[in-house]
Design a protein around this motif. Structure first.
Motif, PDB file in Angstrom:
ATOM      1  N   GLU A  86       0.831  -1.193   0.000  1.00  0.00           N
ATOM      2  CA  GLU A  86       0.000   0.000   0.000  1.00  0.00           C
ATOM      3  C   GLU A  86       0.875   1.257   0.000  1.00  0.00           C
ATOM      4  OE1 GLU A  86      -2.632  -0.129   3.280  1.00  0.00           O
ATOM      5  OE2 GLU A  86      -3.834  -1.792   2.506  1.00  0.00           O
ATOM      6  N   ARG A  87       0.371   2.309  -0.704  1.00  0.00           N
ATOM      7  CA  ARG A  87       1.106   3.576  -0.776  1.00  0.00           C
ATOM      8  C   ARG A  87       0.984   4.301   0.561  1.00  0.00           C
ATOM      9  NH1 ARG A  87       2.309   6.231  -5.471  1.00  0.00           N
ATOM     10  NH2 ARG A  87       0.764   4.950  -6.521  1.00  0.00           N
ATOM     11  N   TYR A  88       2.103   4.648   1.136  1.00  0.00           N
ATOM     12  CA  TYR A  88       2.099   5.399   2.395  1.00  0.00           C
ATOM     13  C   TYR A  88       3.054   6.580   2.342  1.00  0.00           C
ATOM     14  CZ  TYR A  88       2.633   6.634   7.297  1.00  0.00           C
ATOM     15  OH  TYR A  88       2.670   7.326   8.470  1.00  0.00           O
ATOM     16  N   GLU A 124       3.444  11.565  -8.177  1.00  0.00           N
ATOM     17  CA  GLU A 124       2.251  10.729  -8.170  1.00  0.00           C
ATOM     18  C   GLU A 124       1.853  10.354  -6.747  1.00  0.00           C
ATOM     19  OE1 GLU A 124       2.713   6.804  -9.769  1.00  0.00           O
ATOM     20  OE2 GLU A 124       0.683   6.786 -10.578  1.00  0.00           O
ATOM     21  N   ASP A 125       2.855  10.081  -5.880  1.00  0.00           N
ATOM     22  CA  ASP A 125       2.551   9.757  -4.485  1.00  0.00           C
ATOM     23  C   ASP A 125       1.779  10.888  -3.824  1.00  0.00           C
ATOM     24  OD1 ASP A 125       3.939   7.381  -4.721  1.00  0.00           O
ATOM     25  OD2 ASP A 125       5.801   8.180  -3.902  1.00  0.00           O
ATOM     26  N   ASP A 159      -6.482   8.602  -0.881  1.00  0.00           N
ATOM     27  CA  ASP A 159      -6.196   8.173   0.491  1.00  0.00           C
ATOM     28  C   ASP A 159      -6.730   9.171   1.518  1.00  0.00           C
ATOM     29  OD1 ASP A 159      -4.396   6.839  -1.374  1.00  0.00           O
ATOM     30  OD2 ASP A 159      -3.441   5.970   0.373  1.00  0.00           O
ATOM     31  N   PHE A 160      -6.493  10.461   1.268  1.00  0.00           N
ATOM     32  CA  PHE A 160      -6.951  11.477   2.211  1.00  0.00           C
ATOM     33  C   PHE A 160      -8.476  11.513   2.268  1.00  0.00           C
ATOM     34  CE2 PHE A 160      -8.186  15.967   2.970  1.00  0.00           C
ATOM     35  CZ  PHE A 160      -7.756  16.064   4.290  1.00  0.00           C
ATOM     36  N   ARG A 205       3.903  11.643   6.124  1.00  0.00           N
ATOM     37  CA  ARG A 205       4.288  10.724   5.058  1.00  0.00           C
ATOM     38  C   ARG A 205       5.392  11.278   4.157  1.00  0.00           C
ATOM     39  NH1 ARG A 205      -0.654  10.118   6.814  1.00  0.00           N
ATOM     40  NH2 ARG A 205      -1.709   8.076   6.678  1.00  0.00           N
ATOM     41  N   ARG A 206       5.772  12.489   4.354  1.00  0.00           N
ATOM     42  CA  ARG A 206       6.816  13.098   3.527  1.00  0.00           C
ATOM     43  C   ARG A 206       8.199  12.597   3.952  1.00  0.00           C
ATOM     44  NH1 ARG A 206       9.652  16.981   6.333  1.00  0.00           N
ATOM     45  NH2 ARG A 206       8.675  17.697   8.259  1.00  0.00           N
ATOM     46  N   ILE A 207       9.166  12.767   3.047  1.00  0.00           N
ATOM     47  CA  ILE A 207      10.565  12.510   3.396  1.00  0.00           C
ATOM     48  C   ILE A 207      11.031  13.607   4.346  1.00  0.00           C
ATOM     49  CG2 ILE A 207      12.907  12.372   2.447  1.00  0.00           C
ATOM     50  CD1 ILE A 207      11.709  11.190  -0.055  1.00  0.00           C
ATOM     51  N   LEU A 208      11.917  13.270   5.240  1.00  0.00           N
ATOM     52  CA  LEU A 208      12.314  14.176   6.319  1.00  0.00           C
ATOM     53  C   LEU A 208      12.801  15.518   5.801  1.00  0.00           C
ATOM     54  CD1 LEU A 208      12.747  14.552   9.355  1.00  0.00           C
ATOM     55  CD2 LEU A 208      15.044  13.576   9.068  1.00  0.00           C
TER      56      LEU A 208
END
Length: 395
Positions: free
Chosen positions: A64-66, A72-73, A81-82, A154-157
């Motif tokens: 699953e996409r997280y 695209e994410d 998802d939201f 869910r974002r990169i740091l």
């Protein structure tokens, strides 16, 4: 001898692991450790559940996409998802109808110049709320905050995240349209306006999925869409312009795109912009009331040829267009357009040097007539409209 013994022990251990795996004799304790590795150390084994079923569920969750990494994410997480999370939580917030991810931009910046700056660490997500009644829909601050919190986990740091509403580029159109004789102008004009409004609608409407972010608005598309309207015979002129709304930081002017021949190609829309219908000046006349006029201009230019052709065609358009100074369907008497007046208008344009030659022809040819004192002119009957075409040659 010691090293040889260790090597043999490791070899036997490796072979034993292979045999146990092949015999499907992985112990339940190893499975539990594997599940803790997948689900996190806080995972607790459910009662009366097959551990292998738990493995299948854990693997499906991994698929699953997280995490938000790609464009695209961000877009899928911001919509599907939201919206699902809003439904599950019985939230009163509207769902997100559309989301558009713009990397390397801070679209929360206060002005357009700052929004266009490339910022490698920034990612902006532009959203439109579902069910909005406003023709220029903007998300509420509560919806922006909720989505930001959802994506922030869910974002990169190292990503600096921004969530904002769209920036609109108002589109105004000037149209000259020939109608069929069995259609009333009063019936046709509202249909034209609705067609333009639907075409540039940022939200899905009927078969229209909403105008794509950053897609330019081309004159050729306006011709193509409007000519499909029943009752329109042909279209002689389309001019598009854009003017930002005053005191609105979410409104910008779109730049015009010009061909080197001096003809308008369309409006340039930036990647994070959406065009929106603003207004239309529409001149409609019966198709049999149009007079075709062909003008060939020969002159010399001291400036950029493309810019000079644009200036010449704009000056002649102002003289011939029925909504400006040209004859139109409401003109109560015949009009005489002298070729010498057209040449004089071209001669006044800065950058035009030397003599100017204007050669005019019409369909029917009898519309070109001769005055003994002022020379040739184009005779336009009362209530008639010009379908003009201009060719400029710099020799």
């Amino acid at each position: 001898v010691l090293f040889q013994s260790i090597t043999l022990v490791e070899l036997f251990a490796y072979l034993s692991d292979m045999l146990i795996y092949r015999l499907n004799r992985v112990t339940d304790e190893n499975i539990r450790k594997f599940l803790k590795l997948l689900n996190g150390p806080e995972w607790v084994e459910p009662a009366n559940v097959d551990l292998r079923q738990e493995i299948r569920l854990a693997v499906l969750q991994i698929r699953e996409r997280y995490r938000a990494v790609t464009r695209e994410d961000f877009e899928l997480l911001s919509t599907l998802d939201f919206n699902q999370s809003l439904t599950q939580s019985n939230s009163s917030l509207p769902q997100v109808a559309r989301a558009h991810c713009v990397p390397k931009r801070n679209l929360d910046a206060g002005n357009e110049a700052e929004r266009l700056l490339v910022r490698a660490e920034h990612v902006s997500v532009v959203i439109l709320p579902a069910g909005a009644k406003d023709p220029n829909p903007q998300p509420s601050q509560d919806l922006i905050d909720a989505l930001f919190a959802y994506l922030d986990e869910r974002r990169i740091l190292t990503t600096r995240l921004h969530v904002s509403g769209p920036v609109y580029a108002p589109v105004a159109a000037e149209l000259v349209i020939a109608r069929k004789t069995d259609v009333l102008e009063s019936d046709l004009k509202p249909v034209i306006e609705k067609t333009l409004r639907d075409l540039l609608n940022p939200l899905a409407s009927g078969t229209n999925q909403g105008w794509p972010f950053g897609r330019d608005v081309f004159v050729s598309l306006i011709y193509d869409v409007l000519e499909q309207i029943p009752g329109i015979d042909f279209i002689t002129d389309v001019m598009l312009s854009s003017q930002a709304k005053k005191n609105d930081d979410r409104s910008v002017s779109a730049d015009q795109i010009w061909h080197e021949s001096g003809d308008l190609v369309g409006l340039r829309i930036q990647e994070h912009h959406l065009p929106i219908y603003d207004s239309a000046s529409i001149v409609i006349a019966p198709s049999e009331n149009f007079l075709t006029v062909n003008l060939a201009i020969a002159a010399k230019a001291s400036a950029n040829p493309g810019a000079m052709k644009r200036a010449i065609k704009a000056a002649l358009r102002d003289l011939l267009h029925p909504a400006h100074h040209g004859p139109g369907p409401l003109t109560g008497q015949a009009t005489q357009i002298f070729i010498s007046d057209l040449a004089a208008a071209v001669q006044k344009i800065p950058g035009v040097v030397g003599p100017v030659s204007v050669v005019g022809s019409t369909v029917p040819a009898s519309a070109v007539q001769q005055d003994q004192q002022r020379g040739k002119y184009i005779h336009v009957d009362a209530g008639h409209v010009l379908d003009w075409r201009v060719q400029v040659d710099f020799s």
